[in-house]
Scaffold this motif. Structure first.
Motif, PDB file in Angstrom:
ATOM      1  N   UNK A   1       0.807  -1.229   0.000  1.00  0.00           N
ATOM      2  CA  UNK A   1       0.000   0.000   0.000  1.00  0.00           C
ATOM      3  C   UNK A   1       0.835   1.271   0.000  1.00  0.00           C
ATOM      4  N   UNK A   2       2.115   1.161  -0.323  1.00  0.00           N
ATOM      5  CA  UNK A   2       2.931   2.369  -0.312  1.00  0.00           C
ATOM      6  C   UNK A   2       2.411   3.359  -1.354  1.00  0.00           C
ATOM      7  N   UNK A   3       2.625   4.648  -1.141  1.00  0.00           N
ATOM      8  CA  UNK A   3       2.103   5.667  -2.050  1.00  0.00           C
ATOM      9  C   UNK A   3       2.513   5.401  -3.497  1.00  0.00           C
ATOM     10  N   UNK A   4       1.544   5.518  -4.396  1.00  0.00           N
ATOM     11  CA  UNK A   4       1.809   5.311  -5.798  1.00  0.00           C
ATOM     12  C   UNK A   4       1.686   3.874  -6.246  1.00  0.00           C
ATOM     13  N   UNK A   5       1.553   2.944  -5.299  1.00  0.00           N
ATOM     14  CA  UNK A   5       1.473   1.534  -5.661  1.00  0.00           C
ATOM     15  C   UNK A   5       0.071   0.973  -5.499  1.00  0.00           C
ATOM     16  N   UNK A   6      -0.658   1.457  -4.501  1.00  0.00           N
ATOM     17  CA  UNK A   6      -2.011   0.969  -4.294  1.00  0.00           C
ATOM     18  C   UNK A   6      -2.953   1.673  -5.263  1.00  0.00           C
ATOM     19  N   UNK A   7      -3.870   0.900  -5.846  1.00  0.00           N
ATOM     20  CA  UNK A   7      -4.844   1.468  -6.773  1.00  0.00           C
ATOM     21  C   UNK A   7      -6.251   1.187  -6.264  1.00  0.00           C
ATOM     22  N   UNK A   8      -7.190   1.962  -6.753  1.00  0.00           N
ATOM     23  CA  UNK A   8      -8.578   1.720  -6.398  1.00  0.00           C
ATOM     24  C   UNK A   8      -9.078   0.481  -7.135  1.00  0.00           C
ATOM     25  N   UNK A   9     -10.135  -0.127  -6.612  1.00  0.00           N
ATOM     26  CA  UNK A   9     -10.699  -1.303  -7.266  1.00  0.00           C
ATOM     27  C   UNK A   9     -10.125  -2.581  -6.695  1.00  0.00           C
ATOM     28  N   UNK A  10     -10.035  -3.623  -7.527  1.00  0.00           N
ATOM     29  CA  UNK A  10      -9.579  -4.919  -7.062  1.00  0.00           C
ATOM     30  C   UNK A  10      -8.137  -4.855  -6.567  1.00  0.00           C
ATOM     31  N   UNK A  11      -7.899  -5.620  -5.511  1.00  0.00           N
ATOM     32  CA  UNK A  11      -6.575  -5.610  -4.886  1.00  0.00           C
ATOM     33  C   UNK A  11      -6.257  -7.015  -4.394  1.00  0.00           C
ATOM     34  N   UNK A  12      -5.089  -7.533  -4.809  1.00  0.00           N
ATOM     35  CA  UNK A  12      -4.763  -8.943  -4.563  1.00  0.00           C
ATOM     36  C   UNK A  12      -4.054  -9.191  -3.242  1.00  0.00           C
ATOM     37  N   UNK A  13      -3.397  -8.178  -2.710  1.00  0.00           N
ATOM     38  CA  UNK A  13      -2.597  -8.389  -1.504  1.00  0.00           C
ATOM     39  C   UNK A  13      -3.434  -8.171  -0.246  1.00  0.00           C
ATOM     40  N   UNK A  14      -3.064  -8.890   0.819  1.00  0.00           N
ATOM     41  CA  UNK A  14      -3.739  -8.720   2.103  1.00  0.00           C
ATOM     42  C   UNK A  14      -2.717  -8.820   3.224  1.00  0.00           C
ATOM     43  N   UNK A  15      -2.765  -7.866   4.134  1.00  0.00           N
ATOM     44  CA  UNK A  15      -1.817  -7.893   5.250  1.00  0.00           C
ATOM     45  C   UNK A  15      -2.108  -6.793   6.243  1.00  0.00           C
ATOM     46  N   UNK A  16      -1.779  -7.016   7.505  1.00  0.00           N
ATOM     47  CA  UNK A  16      -2.002  -6.041   8.558  1.00  0.00           C
ATOM     48  C   UNK A  16      -0.758  -5.217   8.841  1.00  0.00           C
ATOM     49  N   UNK A  17      -0.943  -4.044   9.417  1.00  0.00           N
ATOM     50  CA  UNK A  17       0.179  -3.157   9.716  1.00  0.00           C
ATOM     51  C   UNK A  17       0.920  -3.572  10.977  1.00  0.00           C
ATOM     52  N   UNK A  18       0.174  -4.070  12.000  1.00  0.00           N
ATOM     53  CA  UNK A  18       0.797  -4.346  13.300  1.00  0.00           C
ATOM     54  C   UNK A  18       0.062  -5.466  14.016  1.00  0.00           C
ATOM     55  N   UNK A  19       0.837  -6.361  14.653  1.00  0.00           N
ATOM     56  CA  UNK A  19       0.264  -7.396  15.510  1.00  0.00           C
ATOM     57  C   UNK A  19       1.058  -7.454  16.804  1.00  0.00           C
ATOM     58  N   UNK A  20       0.346  -7.488  17.935  1.00  0.00           N
ATOM     59  CA  UNK A  20       0.980  -7.603  19.248  1.00  0.00           C
ATOM     60  C   UNK A  20       0.330  -8.780  19.964  1.00  0.00           C
ATOM     61  N   UNK A  21       1.152  -9.712  20.471  1.00  0.00           N
ATOM     62  CA  UNK A  21       0.572 -10.945  21.010  1.00  0.00           C
ATOM     63  C   UNK A  21       1.536 -11.622  21.975  1.00  0.00           C
ATOM     64  N   UNK A  22       1.025 -12.619  22.695  1.00  0.00           N
ATOM     65  CA  UNK A  22       1.752 -13.592  23.523  1.00  0.00           C
ATOM     66  C   UNK A  22       2.161 -13.114  24.904  1.00  0.00           C
ATOM     67  N   UNK A  23       2.037 -11.850  25.224  1.00  0.00           N
ATOM     68  CA  UNK A  23       2.389 -11.408  26.573  1.00  0.00           C
ATOM     69  C   UNK A  23       1.686 -10.104  26.916  1.00  0.00           C
ATOM     70  N   UNK A  24       1.137 -10.053  28.122  1.00  0.00           N
ATOM     71  CA  UNK A  24       0.512  -8.816  28.586  1.00  0.00           C
ATOM     72  C   UNK A  24       1.570  -7.748  28.881  1.00  0.00           C
ATOM     73  N   UNK A  25       2.845  -8.135  28.909  1.00  0.00           N
ATOM     74  CA  UNK A  25       3.920  -7.189  29.190  1.00  0.00           C
ATOM     75  C   UNK A  25       4.449  -6.508  27.931  1.00  0.00           C
ATOM     76  N   UNK A  26       3.972  -6.936  26.771  1.00  0.00           N
ATOM     77  CA  UNK A  26       4.414  -6.303  25.526  1.00  0.00           C
ATOM     78  C   UNK A  26       3.947  -4.845  25.490  1.00  0.00           C
ATOM     79  N   UNK A  27       4.808  -3.972  24.981  1.00  0.00           N
ATOM     80  CA  UNK A  27       4.504  -2.545  24.914  1.00  0.00           C
ATOM     81  C   UNK A  27       4.919  -2.019  23.549  1.00  0.00           C
ATOM     82  N   UNK A  28       3.983  -1.344  22.881  1.00  0.00           N
ATOM     83  CA  UNK A  28       4.283  -0.713  21.598  1.00  0.00           C
ATOM     84  C   UNK A  28       3.801   0.728  21.646  1.00  0.00           C
ATOM     85  N   UNK A  29       4.667   1.625  21.252  1.00  0.00           N
ATOM     86  CA  UNK A  29       4.332   3.044  21.210  1.00  0.00           C
ATOM     87  C   UNK A  29       4.502   3.559  19.787  1.00  0.00           C
TER      88      UNK A  29
END
Length: 199
Positions: free
Chosen positions: A107-135
Motif C-alpha cells: 500500500x505504499x504511495x503510488x502503488x495501491x490502486x482503487x478497485x480490485x486488490x490482490x494483496x492482504x496484510x495487517x500493519x501491526x500485531x501484538x501478542x503472547x504477553x501482557x507485558x508487551x509494549x508498543x508506542x
C-alpha cells in the motif's frame, strides 16, 4: 556505544552485531531484505532509518516484515514496504516506532490502486504477553484486505484483514496517520489501547 563505526549491507547482521546497550544501526541507503528478526534482546537498540526505506517481499500472507520478540527497540525515521504483513511484536518486547511509515500489503504511495486488490496484510500485531509494549509516535500506517470482482456477475467480494491486531500487551498512540482498505481494526479483549492525556 564505544564509538566504533562498522559498515555492512546486511541489516540483520548489523542488528545482531549491535550487542551493546545503546547501540544504533543507521541505514545509509534504501535496501531490500527477506525479513528482520530480533529475539531475546534486553539491551536497548535503536534502528535509525535515516529517512530510508526497507522493502520486504515475503512469500505468503502471515509472514511479517519486522519481527520483535523479547526485544527492546526504538525504530525511527524508517519506511517499511511490506508485500504482506508489517510488524509483529511478541513476548515482553518494548518497541517504540517514531516517525515511521509502515505500508503493509503493497500500500505504499503510488502503488495501491482503487478497485480490485490482490494483496492482504495487517500493519501491526501484538501478542503472547501482557507485558508487551508498543508506542507509535507519528508516521503513516496503511494496510489492505483483498477485493475481487466476479467477471461474469460483477459481484464484488471483500476479504477483510486485521489492520491492527492487538491481542495482548499495550499499544500507546501519541500520533500518526492510519489508513486501511477493506480492513477491520481490532483490539482483542485483554489488550490495552491508550492515548496519552492532553497536556
Amino acid at each position: 556505544k564505544d564509538g566504533t563505526v562498522y559498515f555492512t549491507d546486511d541489516i540483520q547482521l548489523a542488528v545482531n552485531a549491535g550487542a551493546k546497550d545503546g547501540a544504533t544501526v543507521t541505514l545509509l541507503d534504501n535496501i531490500a531484505i527477506n525479513t528482520l528478526y530480533i529475539y531475546n534482546r534486553s539491551h536497548a537498540l535503536t534502528i535509525d532509518g535515516n529517512g530510508k526505506s526497507v522493502t520486504v517481499s515475503l512469500p505468503k500472507q502471515g509472514d511479517f516484515a519486522f519481527n520483535f520478540e523479547g526485544a527492546n527497540v526504538v525504530v525511527k525515521n524508517l519506511t517499511i514496504n511490506a508485500k504482506f504483513d508489517g510488524i509483529k511484536v511478541l513476548g515482553t518486547s518494548h518497541v517504540v516506532l517514531k516517525d515511521c511509515n509502515v505500508y503493509a500489503s503493497n500500500t505504499k504511495p503510488g502503488e495501491h490502486v482503487e478497485g480490485d486488490w490482490a494483496q492482504s496484510g495487517g500493519a501491526l500485531k501484538v501478542d503472547q504477553s501482557t507485558k508487551a509494549y508498543v508506542e507509535i509516535d507519528g508516521g503513516n500506517y496503511k494496510a489492505s484486505g483483498t477485493r475481487t470482482t466476479d467477471a461474469e456477475t460483477g459481484k464484488v467480494k471483500y476479504t477483510g484483514n486485521t489492520f491492527m491486531d492487538i491481542r495482548q500487551g499495550r499499544l500507546v498512540i501519541k500520533g500518526g496517520n492510519f489508513d486501511d482498505y477493506n480492513c477491520n481494526a481490532m483490539v482483542q479483549a485483554g489488550a490495552g489501547l491508550t492515548q496519552p492525556e492532553a497536556d
